[in-house]
Design a protein around this motif. Sequence first.
Motif, PDB file in Angstrom:
ATOM      1  N   THR A  45      37.699  56.629  17.084  1.00  0.00           N
ATOM      2  CA  THR A  45      38.148  56.046  17.850  1.00  0.00           C
ATOM      3  C   THR A  45      37.570  56.015  19.369  1.00  0.00           C
ATOM      4  O   THR A  45      37.526  57.282  19.332  1.00  0.00           O
ATOM      5  CB  THR A  45      39.387  55.318  18.237  1.00  0.00           C
ATOM      6  N   VAL A  46      36.845  55.301  20.327  1.00  0.00           N
ATOM      7  CA  VAL A  46      37.070  55.351  21.407  1.00  0.00           C
ATOM      8  C   VAL A  46      37.411  54.507  22.561  1.00  0.00           C
ATOM      9  O   VAL A  46      38.175  53.325  21.827  1.00  0.00           O
ATOM     10  CB  VAL A  46      35.185  54.993  21.668  1.00  0.00           C
ATOM     11  N   GLU A  47      37.408  54.599  23.989  1.00  0.00           N
ATOM     12  CA  GLU A  47      38.157  53.886  24.071  1.00  0.00           C
ATOM     13  C   GLU A  47      37.043  53.088  25.674  1.00  0.00           C
ATOM     14  O   GLU A  47      35.740  53.876  26.308  1.00  0.00           O
ATOM     15  CB  GLU A  47      38.973  54.566  25.230  1.00  0.00           C
ATOM     16  N   MET A  48      37.650  51.153  24.954  1.00  0.00           N
ATOM     17  CA  MET A  48      36.772  50.614  26.567  1.00  0.00           C
ATOM     18  C   MET A  48      37.138  50.406  27.006  1.00  0.00           C
ATOM     19  O   MET A  48      38.150  49.340  27.333  1.00  0.00           O
ATOM     20  CB  MET A  48      36.126  49.833  25.205  1.00  0.00           C
ATOM     21  N   VAL A  49      36.554  50.365  28.987  1.00  0.00           N
ATOM     22  CA  VAL A  49      37.377  50.347  30.151  1.00  0.00           C
ATOM     23  C   VAL A  49      36.893  49.140  30.602  1.00  0.00           C
ATOM     24  O   VAL A  49      35.594  49.227  30.694  1.00  0.00           O
ATOM     25  CB  VAL A  49      37.169  51.117  30.566  1.00  0.00           C
ATOM     26  N   GLU A  50      37.412  48.047  31.007  1.00  0.00           N
ATOM     27  CA  GLU A  50      36.981  46.646  32.006  1.00  0.00           C
ATOM     28  C   GLU A  50      37.676  46.648  32.941  1.00  0.00           C
ATOM     29  O   GLU A  50      38.717  46.698  32.615  1.00  0.00           O
ATOM     30  CB  GLU A  50      37.452  45.599  31.418  1.00  0.00           C
ATOM     31  N   VAL A  51      37.114  46.463  34.374  1.00  0.00           N
ATOM     32  CA  VAL A  51      37.173  46.577  35.270  1.00  0.00           C
ATOM     33  C   VAL A  51      36.659  45.521  35.969  1.00  0.00           C
ATOM     34  O   VAL A  51      36.062  44.416  36.185  1.00  0.00           O
ATOM     35  CB  VAL A  51      36.856  47.574  36.157  1.00  0.00           C
ATOM     36  N   ILE A  52      37.808  43.759  35.890  1.00  0.00           N
ATOM     37  CA  ILE A  52      38.022  42.573  37.403  1.00  0.00           C
ATOM     38  C   ILE A  52      38.289  42.500  38.898  1.00  0.00           C
ATOM     39  O   ILE A  52      39.101  43.234  38.479  1.00  0.00           O
ATOM     40  CB  ILE A  52      38.235  41.837  36.256  1.00  0.00           C
ATOM     41  N   SER A  53      37.286  42.642  39.507  1.00  0.00           N
ATOM     42  CA  SER A  53      38.173  42.901  40.714  1.00  0.00           C
ATOM     43  C   SER A  53      37.682  40.857  41.371  1.00  0.00           C
ATOM     44  O   SER A  53      37.028  40.532  41.751  1.00  0.00           O
ATOM     45  CB  SER A  53      36.704  43.860  41.814  1.00  0.00           C
ATOM     46  N   ASN A  54      38.569  40.954  42.088  1.00  0.00           N
ATOM     47  CA  ASN A  54      38.331  39.731  42.679  1.00  0.00           C
ATOM     48  C   ASN A  54      38.386  40.019  44.930  1.00  0.00           C
ATOM     49  O   ASN A  54      39.639  40.180  45.022  1.00  0.00           O
ATOM     50  CB  ASN A  54      39.549  38.112  42.684  1.00  0.00           C
ATOM     51  N   ALA A  55      37.548  40.612  45.458  1.00  0.00           N
ATOM     52  CA  ALA A  55      37.742  41.670  46.512  1.00  0.00           C
ATOM     53  C   ALA A  55      37.300  39.842  47.844  1.00  0.00           C
ATOM     54  O   ALA A  55      36.122  39.915  48.735  1.00  0.00           O
ATOM     55  CB  ALA A  55      36.450  41.989  46.418  1.00  0.00           C
ATOM     56  N   LYS A  56      37.688  38.887  47.863  1.00  0.00           N
ATOM     57  CA  LYS A  56      37.913  37.952  48.432  1.00  0.00           C
ATOM     58  C   LYS A  56      39.544  36.919  49.304  1.00  0.00           C
ATOM     59  O   LYS A  56      40.519  37.650  48.044  1.00  0.00           O
ATOM     60  CB  LYS A  56      37.125  36.676  48.410  1.00  0.00           C
ATOM     61  N   TRP A  57      39.900  36.519  49.947  1.00  0.00           N
ATOM     62  CA  TRP A  57      41.404  35.828  49.789  1.00  0.00           C
ATOM     63  C   TRP A  57      41.504  34.370  49.151  1.00  0.00           C
ATOM     64  O   TRP A  57      42.574  34.354  49.018  1.00  0.00           O
ATOM     65  CB  TRP A  57      41.178  35.555  50.992  1.00  0.00           C
ATOM     66  N   LEU A  58      40.360  34.337  48.440  1.00  0.00           N
ATOM     67  CA  LEU A  58      41.142  33.157  47.513  1.00  0.00           C
ATOM     68  C   LEU A  58      41.267  33.783  46.315  1.00  0.00           C
ATOM     69  O   LEU A  58      40.217  34.029  45.393  1.00  0.00           O
ATOM     70  CB  LEU A  58      39.358  32.184  47.802  1.00  0.00           C
ATOM     71  N   PRO A  59      42.762  32.921  45.905  1.00  0.00           N
ATOM     72  CA  PRO A  59      43.227  33.368  44.161  1.00  0.00           C
ATOM     73  C   PRO A  59      42.234  32.581  43.483  1.00  0.00           C
ATOM     74  O   PRO A  59      41.693  31.522  43.611  1.00  0.00           O
ATOM     75  CB  PRO A  59      44.638  32.673  44.546  1.00  0.00           C
ATOM     76  N   LEU A  60      42.571  33.273  42.379  1.00  0.00           N
ATOM     77  CA  LEU A  60      41.329  31.856  40.845  1.00  0.00           C
ATOM     78  C   LEU A  60      42.654  32.032  40.189  1.00  0.00           C
ATOM     79  O   LEU A  60      43.442  33.051  39.178  1.00  0.00           O
ATOM     80  CB  LEU A  60      40.165  33.065  40.408  1.00  0.00           C
ATOM     81  N   PRO A  61      42.924  30.803  40.386  1.00  0.00           N
ATOM     82  CA  PRO A  61      44.544  30.616  39.548  1.00  0.00           C
ATOM     83  C   PRO A  61      43.499  30.567  37.584  1.00  0.00           C
ATOM     84  O   PRO A  61      44.771  30.270  36.700  1.00  0.00           O
ATOM     85  CB  PRO A  61      44.289  28.993  39.530  1.00  0.00           C
ATOM     86  N   TRP A  62      42.763  30.562  37.337  1.00  0.00           N
ATOM     87  CA  TRP A  62      42.260  30.930  35.847  1.00  0.00           C
ATOM     88  C   TRP A  62      40.325  31.722  35.845  1.00  0.00           C
ATOM     89  O   TRP A  62      39.684  30.584  36.736  1.00  0.00           O
ATOM     90  CB  TRP A  62      42.250  29.234  35.013  1.00  0.00           C
ATOM     91  N   LEU A  63      41.034  32.114  35.237  1.00  0.00           N
ATOM     92  CA  LEU A  63      39.100  33.260  35.044  1.00  0.00           C
ATOM     93  C   LEU A  63      39.359  33.197  33.246  1.00  0.00           C
ATOM     94  O   LEU A  63      39.918  33.514  32.898  1.00  0.00           O
ATOM     95  CB  LEU A  63      39.647  34.279  35.815  1.00  0.00           C
ATOM     96  N   ARG A  64      37.575  32.521  32.587  1.00  0.00           N
ATOM     97  CA  ARG A  64      37.606  32.930  31.709  1.00  0.00           C
ATOM     98  C   ARG A  64      36.566  33.892  31.710  1.00  0.00           C
ATOM     99  O   ARG A  64      35.576  33.640  31.636  1.00  0.00           O
ATOM    100  CB  ARG A  64      37.123  31.944  31.040  1.00  0.00           C
ATOM    101  N   LEU A  65      36.843  34.963  30.634  1.00  0.00           N
ATOM    102  CA  LEU A  65      35.916  35.493  29.938  1.00  0.00           C
ATOM    103  C   LEU A  65      35.503  35.968  28.683  1.00  0.00           C
ATOM    104  O   LEU A  65      35.990  36.286  27.592  1.00  0.00           O
ATOM    105  CB  LEU A  65      36.145  37.827  30.493  1.00  0.00           C
TER     106      LEU A  65
END
Length: 363
Positions: A45-65
């Motif tokens: 078993t190996v660990e996979m890490v995901e990092v998602i960043s929103n570096a702005k003032w505008l919120p994202l009400p929905w985000l599909r990956l």
Amino acid sequence: MQLTWLMISACILIGVLSLVYQRGAMRGLTYTRYFTKDAVFEGETVEMVEVISNAKWLPLPWLRLESSIQTGLRFGDQANLDIYSGDIYQNHISLFYLRPYRRIKRHHQVMCARRGLFRLDSATLTTGDPLGLISRVQKFPLHLELLVYPQILALQELPLPNHSWIGELAVQRWIVEDPFLTSGIREYRPGDAMGSINWKATARTGTMQVHKRDYTADHRLVICLNLEDSDTMWRNINDPERIELGIRYAATVADQALRSGIETGFICNGHLIDGARESVRISPSAAADQFGLLLTTLARLVLERTVSMPTMLEEVLSEEPVDTDYLLITCHQGEKLSKAADQLLRRGNGVEWMIIPEIEAVF
């Protein structure tokens, strides 16, 4: 009149909001993904890490990956992760809400069910305004790779001859130590026999020391993995699971031989992913990085026949090898293959057969 102005104001507000998200939704949005290890063994078993960043003032009400991953990697159950699996690839879909200046970090436990080279080339992010009137899509390149080495089996699982390894068998020359030859001392390792302890050296050094045994012959070993199930087979592999078992045999033998200090090489009538469509040949060596080279080669091996194994052995014979042991890991002992093996024997080399057993289908 007031209702009309209210409707007009609402339309203007929705239009402005849509325009804001159309222009700014993807700004400051970053996505990265990585494995905690570059290479693991089959079944680990190996660990996979995901990092998602929103570096702005505008919120994202929905985000599909969305991303596509080969089916040889199995992900555990996790919230906000839907997996749709096919025969070769599995599609992953996740939904998020991302506040301003927020970073999400997710950890996935991934079981590596099959050996191979696994690539994650890209991931696609889709987002938009709160009402879903507009959406923006961006693909993030990843260039992520994970090597999964074949599983190392216990020596007892190999289809070795049932009779004694002592004698003229090529196998015993690189598995069995000669108890009458010593070449110094070394530190005790778990599994060493009590009779091999050098008590004088132990008293002198203060740590447990054992006799370092030498081997009955200084032969080189070449592991020959044959992808064919008969002398008449053409390009396509008819029983890939059986060949995968042979690959595990090859990895296990290489591990045992190199641990014993034997120069070990490898040939196979398949080819490597991303390489030229040429048969695989690795010269015998006992260098420190030889096992890593062999494991990487086995992980990247494509199950597609390039040339017949008798033809490969004829190429080997043209180099006039001597004092080399050849271990033929194969599904068959056809006439052409047996004839090529006999020619190696007549040149003063050792030949041993390891027949890959048929795998019973599970219904």
